[in-house]
Design a protein around this motif. Structure first.
Motif, PDB file in Angstrom:
ATOM      1  N   SER A 172      53.526  42.614  44.584  1.00 17.00           N
ATOM      2  CA  SER A 172      52.297  43.309  45.615  1.00 17.00           C
ATOM      3  C   SER A 172      51.070  42.942  45.233  1.00 17.00           C
ATOM      4  O   SER A 172      50.808  42.783  44.060  1.00 17.00           O
ATOM      5  CB  SER A 172      52.568  44.656  45.620  1.00 17.00           C
ATOM      6  N   ASP A 173      50.186  42.662  46.048  1.00 19.88           N
ATOM      7  CA  ASP A 173      48.708  42.585  45.699  1.00 19.88           C
ATOM      8  C   ASP A 173      48.025  43.948  45.507  1.00 19.88           C
ATOM      9  O   ASP A 173      47.224  44.064  44.427  1.00 19.88           O
ATOM     10  CB  ASP A 173      47.804  41.891  46.854  1.00 19.88           C
ATOM     11  N   ILE A 174      48.685  44.960  46.385  1.00 19.45           N
ATOM     12  CA  ILE A 174      48.229  46.467  46.064  1.00 19.45           C
ATOM     13  C   ILE A 174      49.529  47.216  46.085  1.00 19.45           C
ATOM     14  O   ILE A 174      50.274  47.036  47.219  1.00 19.45           O
ATOM     15  CB  ILE A 174      47.255  46.759  47.169  1.00 19.45           C
ATOM     16  N   PHE A 175      49.626  47.974  44.899  1.00 18.40           N
ATOM     17  CA  PHE A 175      50.890  48.827  45.098  1.00 18.40           C
ATOM     18  C   PHE A 175      50.444  50.186  44.679  1.00 18.40           C
ATOM     19  O   PHE A 175      49.772  50.400  43.780  1.00 18.40           O
ATOM     20  CB  PHE A 175      51.794  48.379  43.536  1.00 18.40           C
ATOM     21  N   GLU A 176      50.844  51.094  45.635  1.00 19.04           N
ATOM     22  CA  GLU A 176      50.759  52.286  45.476  1.00 19.04           C
ATOM     23  C   GLU A 176      52.152  53.468  45.573  1.00 19.04           C
ATOM     24  O   GLU A 176      53.076  52.677  46.438  1.00 19.04           O
ATOM     25  CB  GLU A 176      49.846  52.797  46.618  1.00 19.04           C
ATOM     26  N   ILE A 177      52.159  54.150  44.683  1.00 18.28           N
ATOM     27  CA  ILE A 177      53.317  55.046  44.521  1.00 18.28           C
ATOM     28  C   ILE A 177      52.789  56.665  44.511  1.00 18.28           C
ATOM     29  O   ILE A 177      52.018  56.890  43.708  1.00 18.28           O
ATOM     30  CB  ILE A 177      54.113  54.772  43.527  1.00 18.28           C
ATOM     31  N   GLN A 178      53.154  57.446  45.648  1.00 17.95           N
ATOM     32  CA  GLN A 178      52.919  58.844  45.418  1.00 17.95           C
ATOM     33  C   GLN A 178      54.455  59.529  45.431  1.00 17.95           C
ATOM     34  O   GLN A 178      55.195  59.283  46.159  1.00 17.95           O
ATOM     35  CB  GLN A 178      52.188  59.188  46.717  1.00 17.95           C
ATOM     36  N   SER A 179      54.427  60.601  44.672  1.00 19.02           N
ATOM     37  CA  SER A 179      55.421  61.431  44.818  1.00 19.02           C
ATOM     38  C   SER A 179      55.535  62.915  44.542  1.00 19.02           C
ATOM     39  O   SER A 179      54.664  63.249  43.591  1.00 19.02           O
ATOM     40  CB  SER A 179      56.732  60.871  43.568  1.00 19.02           C
ATOM     41  N   ILE A 180      56.117  63.733  45.388  1.00 14.84           N
ATOM     42  CA  ILE A 180      55.995  65.140  45.087  1.00 14.84           C
ATOM     43  C   ILE A 180      57.641  65.499  44.918  1.00 14.84           C
ATOM     44  O   ILE A 180      58.476  65.422  45.778  1.00 14.84           O
ATOM     45  CB  ILE A 180      55.459  65.792  46.253  1.00 14.84           C
ATOM     46  N   LYS A 239      62.902  61.501  51.628  1.00 12.23           N
ATOM     47  CA  LYS A 239      62.938  62.851  51.879  1.00 12.23           C
ATOM     48  C   LYS A 239      63.217  63.730  50.418  1.00 12.23           C
ATOM     49  O   LYS A 239      63.696  64.901  50.305  1.00 12.23           O
ATOM     50  CB  LYS A 239      63.876  63.404  52.553  1.00 12.23           C
ATOM     51  N   GLY A 240      62.955  63.019  49.355  1.00 12.22           N
ATOM     52  CA  GLY A 240      63.193  63.644  47.963  1.00 12.22           C
ATOM     53  C   GLY A 240      64.462  62.963  47.285  1.00 12.22           C
ATOM     54  O   GLY A 240      64.954  61.909  47.655  1.00 12.22           O
ATOM     55  N   PRO A 241      64.483  63.309  46.116  1.00 10.02           N
ATOM     56  CA  PRO A 241      63.906  64.460  45.352  1.00 10.02           C
ATOM     57  C   PRO A 241      62.708  64.509  44.772  1.00 10.02           C
ATOM     58  O   PRO A 241      62.221  65.449  44.050  1.00 10.02           O
ATOM     59  CB  PRO A 241      65.293  64.733  44.401  1.00 10.02           C
ATOM     60  N   GLY A 242      62.233  63.089  44.823  1.00  4.74           N
ATOM     61  CA  GLY A 242      60.773  62.905  44.196  1.00  4.74           C
ATOM     62  C   GLY A 242      60.997  62.395  42.817  1.00  4.74           C
ATOM     63  O   GLY A 242      61.843  62.544  42.252  1.00  4.74           O
ATOM     64  N   ILE A 243      60.102  61.962  42.144  1.00  6.85           N
ATOM     65  CA  ILE A 243      59.910  61.388  40.934  1.00  6.85           C
ATOM     66  C   ILE A 243      59.250  62.458  39.797  1.00  6.85           C
ATOM     67  O   ILE A 243      57.893  62.639  40.154  1.00  6.85           O
ATOM     68  CB  ILE A 243      59.369  60.032  40.847  1.00  6.85           C
ATOM     69  N   HIS A 244      59.737  62.878  38.685  1.00  6.28           N
ATOM     70  CA  HIS A 244      58.850  63.869  37.939  1.00  6.28           C
ATOM     71  C   HIS A 244      57.664  63.242  37.351  1.00  6.28           C
ATOM     72  O   HIS A 244      56.705  63.568  37.118  1.00  6.28           O
ATOM     73  CB  HIS A 244      59.936  64.389  36.848  1.00  6.28           C
ATOM     74  N   ASP A 245      57.976  61.928  36.709  1.00 11.13           N
ATOM     75  CA  ASP A 245      56.944  61.264  35.797  1.00 11.13           C
ATOM     76  C   ASP A 245      57.059  59.836  36.182  1.00 11.13           C
ATOM     77  O   ASP A 245      57.822  58.880  35.688  1.00 11.13           O
ATOM     78  CB  ASP A 245      57.662  61.414  34.249  1.00 11.13           C
ATOM     79  N   ILE A 246      55.901  59.667  37.111  1.00 10.80           N
ATOM     80  CA  ILE A 246      55.977  58.144  37.806  1.00 10.80           C
ATOM     81  C   ILE A 246      55.497  57.099  36.692  1.00 10.80           C
ATOM     82  O   ILE A 246      56.091  55.988  36.726  1.00 10.80           O
ATOM     83  CB  ILE A 246      54.690  58.323  38.566  1.00 10.80           C
ATOM     84  N   ASN A 247      54.781  57.367  35.671  1.00 17.31           N
ATOM     85  CA  ASN A 247      54.495  56.571  34.663  1.00 17.31           C
ATOM     86  C   ASN A 247      55.562  55.960  33.763  1.00 17.31           C
ATOM     87  O   ASN A 247      55.968  54.747  33.527  1.00 17.31           O
ATOM     88  CB  ASN A 247      53.505  56.833  33.487  1.00 17.31           C
ATOM     89  N   LEU A 248      56.579  56.849  33.670  1.00 12.79           N
ATOM     90  CA  LEU A 248      57.919  56.614  33.065  1.00 12.79           C
ATOM     91  C   LEU A 248      58.893  55.926  33.820  1.00 12.79           C
ATOM     92  O   LEU A 248      59.336  54.913  33.268  1.00 12.79           O
ATOM     93  CB  LEU A 248      58.559  57.895  32.643  1.00 12.79           C
ATOM     94  N   ALA A 249      58.840  56.279  35.150  1.00 17.64           N
ATOM     95  CA  ALA A 249      59.742  55.564  36.174  1.00 17.64           C
ATOM     96  C   ALA A 249      59.281  54.048  36.242  1.00 17.64           C
ATOM     97  O   ALA A 249      59.974  53.399  36.559  1.00 17.64           O
ATOM     98  CB  ALA A 249      59.634  56.027  37.545  1.00 17.64           C
ATOM     99  N   MET A 250      57.885  53.698  36.147  1.00 20.16           N
ATOM    100  CA  MET A 250      57.233  52.474  36.147  1.00 20.16           C
ATOM    101  C   MET A 250      57.728  51.726  35.080  1.00 20.16           C
ATOM    102  O   MET A 250      57.485  50.506  35.161  1.00 20.16           O
ATOM    103  CB  MET A 250      55.914  52.483  36.373  1.00 20.16           C
ATOM    104  N   LYS A 251      58.084  52.007  33.940  1.00  8.15           N
ATOM    105  CA  LYS A 251      58.297  51.417  32.782  1.00  8.15           C
ATOM    106  C   LYS A 251      59.696  50.297  33.069  1.00  8.15           C
ATOM    107  O   LYS A 251      60.682  51.022  33.412  1.00  8.15           O
ATOM    108  CB  LYS A 251      58.546  52.253  31.686  1.00  8.15           C
ATOM    109  N   GLU A 252      59.311  49.144  32.555  1.00  9.85           N
ATOM    110  CA  GLU A 252      60.517  48.339  32.810  1.00  9.85           C
ATOM    111  C   GLU A 252      61.621  48.650  31.683  1.00  9.85           C
ATOM    112  O   GLU A 252      61.327  49.245  30.625  1.00  9.85           O
ATOM    113  CB  GLU A 252      60.125  46.636  31.955  1.00  9.85           C
ATOM    114  N   GLY A 253      62.976  48.908  32.321  1.00 14.79           N
ATOM    115  CA  GLY A 253      64.035  49.275  31.469  1.00 14.79           C
ATOM    116  C   GLY A 253      64.394  50.760  31.944  1.00 14.79           C
ATOM    117  O   GLY A 253      65.453  51.298  31.403  1.00 14.79           O
ATOM    118  N   TYR A 254      63.378  51.682  32.219  1.00 12.98           N
ATOM    119  CA  TYR A 254      63.744  52.915  32.402  1.00 12.98           C
ATOM    120  C   TYR A 254      64.594  53.128  33.783  1.00 12.98           C
ATOM    121  O   TYR A 254      64.198  52.611  34.881  1.00 12.98           O
ATOM    122  CB  TYR A 254      62.454  53.679  32.534  1.00 12.98           C
TER     123      TYR A 254
END
Ligand SMILES: Nc1ncnc2c1ncn2[C@@H]1O[C@H](COP(=O)(O)OP(=O)(O)OP(=O)(O)O)[C@@H](O)[C@H]1O
Ligand SMILES: [Mg+2]
Length: 143
Positions: free
Chosen positions: A118-126, A78-93
């Motif tokens: 995962s064989d398929i990984f999907e992330i969506q965030s608002i 239910k939140g707060p969501g992720i501002h920058d998914i690419n950054l959040a996906m980085k190892e060590g961030y």
């Protein structure tokens, strides 16, 4: 085998029960006699998703859907969501606080591990609304 689904609530900051949902998921897969390799991947993915809900979210659910061809883990919060998914996906961030790091979390490896498992990984965030992660693990014949 028919389709099987379970959903587990995960509370924000509930370190007492943290890990319970992923343990239950692991147990379900063991009882179904699934291959240990697939159980391990699902357990890691579910655990990392569950801990992120406890640590970073306002709470949500972890769901498992099992069908003859795949296992799907869905984490929704239910939140707060992720501002920058690419950054959040980085190892060590990680935005984990010092207190959380002292508990052994905050290496910034959870999301990369979920993707790896995962064989398929999907992330969506608002932002302001929430995050949804879907991990699909394919089953081979005999799993
Ligand atoms: N459900 C979520 N809601 C909001 N932010 C999240 C969520 N999941 C992850 N994040 C953000 O993405 C960052 C990276 O997540 P990731 O799981 O990779 O690392 P971590 O949780 O910080 O550390 P680790 O998982 O290694 O203990 C987090 O620090 C947090 O800022
Ligand atoms: Mg994490």
């Amino acid at each position: 085998m028919g389709n099987i689904s379970y959903e587990f609530p995960v509370e924000k900051d509930d370190f007492e029960r943290a890990g319970e949902a992923s343990s239950k998921i692991k147990k379900i897969l063991r009882q179904l006699g699934m291959d240990s390799g697939i159980i391990r991947r699902v357990a890691i993915g579910a655990y990392e998703a569950e801990m992120n809900l406890v640590i970073h979210s306002l709470g949500g659910t972890i769901r498992i859907d099992i069908d003859p061809k795949s296992i799907i883990i869905t984490a929704e919060d239910k939140g707060p969501g992720i501002h920058d998914i690419n950054l959040a996906m980085k190892e060590g961030y990680s935005t984990a606080t010092e207190k959380i790091r002292e508990m052994g979390f905050g290496a910034g490896m959870g999301l990369p591990n979920m993707k790896r498992c995962s064989d398929i990984f999907e992330i969506q965030s608002i932002v302001g609304k929430g995050t949804k992660i879907v991990m699909k693990m394919n089953l081979k014949d005999g799993d």
